[in-house]
Design an enzyme around this catalytic site. Structure first.
Site, short mmCIF file in Angstrom:
data_model
loop_
_atom_site.label_atom_id
_atom_site.label_comp_id
_atom_site.label_asym_id
_atom_site.label_seq_id
_atom_site.Cartn_x
_atom_site.Cartn_y
_atom_site.Cartn_z
N GLU A 143 109.41 90.59 -4.97
CA GLU A 143 108.67 91.67 -4.47
C GLU A 143 107.12 91.14 -4.14
O GLU A 143 106.50 91.35 -3.07
CB GLU A 143 108.40 93.01 -5.35
CG GLU A 143 107.81 94.30 -4.91
CD GLU A 143 108.67 94.89 -3.56
OE1 GLU A 143 109.58 94.29 -3.18
OE2 GLU A 143 108.19 95.56 -2.82
N LYS A 187 111.48 91.51 -26.81
CA LYS A 187 110.56 91.19 -28.00
C LYS A 187 110.42 92.58 -28.90
O LYS A 187 110.55 93.61 -28.45
CB LYS A 187 109.02 90.84 -27.49
CG LYS A 187 109.11 89.41 -27.00
CD LYS A 187 107.70 88.64 -27.27
CE LYS A 187 107.70 87.04 -27.17
NZ LYS A 187 106.30 86.68 -27.33
N GLU A 213 104.09 77.98 -16.67
CA GLU A 213 104.94 78.76 -17.11
C GLU A 213 105.19 79.87 -16.00
O GLU A 213 104.30 80.31 -15.41
CB GLU A 213 104.53 79.53 -18.45
CG GLU A 213 105.56 80.53 -18.80
CD GLU A 213 105.05 81.28 -20.20
OE1 GLU A 213 105.59 80.78 -21.30
OE2 GLU A 213 104.35 82.26 -19.95
N HIS A 243 99.28 94.53 -22.53
CA HIS A 243 98.44 93.60 -22.64
C HIS A 243 97.06 94.11 -22.50
O HIS A 243 96.38 93.62 -23.49
CB HIS A 243 98.69 92.66 -21.17
CG HIS A 243 97.82 91.16 -21.47
ND1 HIS A 243 96.54 91.33 -21.05
CD2 HIS A 243 98.40 90.01 -21.97
CE1 HIS A 243 96.31 89.89 -21.47
NE2 HIS A 243 97.28 89.17 -21.77
#
Ligand code: 0O2
Length: 209
Positions: free
Chosen positions: A41, A113, A140, A156
């Site tokens: 996307e 997680k 990464e 975050h």
């Protein structure tokens, strides 16, 4: 490291991120040209800010001279997909490229997680051409759905706001939001065919304008 040294150290990482953004966005344009649904996307990228590099190096006990090998996400690229199944497809596509060498995979989709975070991480070695010759850097690549991205972006910023100590009541809400994001992905996967047909019709229509 002084300001100028940081600039020199980060320059190849900047180059890697800029190059990868162009290359990986190119995949989407190629799908668009062929009028078929793109598994990607959108793509974003960033070089980790110096303060975050220093924080993470301290937290992981990485010496400054070991940053290049020790910190795998100084250069980071993110690829967002509409559907969970697209992630596997994109990962395989990346594995088949000959401008990247994948050296590690972390599947936080199968192994979510504790925070509720889901995403697929690849660590790759990527060569950049500099005036001093070729330099192979670690980058990464995070591959996630739009829904995983929505959750991760919000979590975050809350983590940042509360310096990593999100209050328990908000943590509970975030867990619930992670479950809702998971359900959203599940529901969308169920009607994937319908959605993609509609998008193909829509893109043909806007092309004619
Ligand atoms: P930023 O600001 O994104 O650069 P560790 O940092 O020890 O957890 P490691 O070994 O560096 O992990 O590798 P991992 O887990 O593959 O990648 C860490 C990155 O994944 C993080 O980078 C985030 O981008 C993302 N991430 C991992 N866990 C979470 C989470 O629970 N919530 C959110 N929102 N993102 C997560 P940085 O360094 O934290 O920061």
């Amino acid at each position: 490291m002084e300001g100028q040294q940081w600039k020199a150290f980060l320059a190849p990482y900047n180059q890697a991120v800029e190059e990868l953004k162009v290359k990986l966005r190119g995949i989407r344009s190629q799908y668009e040209l062929e009028h078929s649904n793109s598994p990607i996307e959108f793509v974003t990228g960033r070089v980790k800010p110096i303060a975050s590099i220093l924080d993470k190096a301290k937290r992981k006990n990485i010496a400054m001279e070991d940053l290049e090998e020790g910190l795998q996400d100084i250069a980071g690229v993110r690829m967002m997909c509409q559907f969970v199944d697209d992630i596997r497809f994109v990962v395989n596509m990346l594995k088949n490229r000959n401008d990247l060498e994948i050296i590690e995979e972390r599947d936080y989709i199968t192994n979510q997680k504790d925070s509720g975070y889901r995403s697929y991480h690849l660590v790759a070695r990527y060569p950049v051409q500099t005036i001093a010759g070729e330099k192979k850097l670690l980058v990464e690549i995070q591959i996630r759905t739009l829904s995983m991205n929505f959750w991760a972006t919000i979590e975050h910023s809350l983590n940042y706001k509360y310096s990593g100590n999100i209050p328990d009541n908000i943590k509970v809400r975030l867990k619930r939001a992670a479950e809702a994001a998971y359900s959203l992905d599940e529901e969308m996967s169920q009607i994937r065919g319908e959605i993609q047909e509609a998008q193909a019709i829509f893109s043909r229509k806007t092309d004619k304008k």
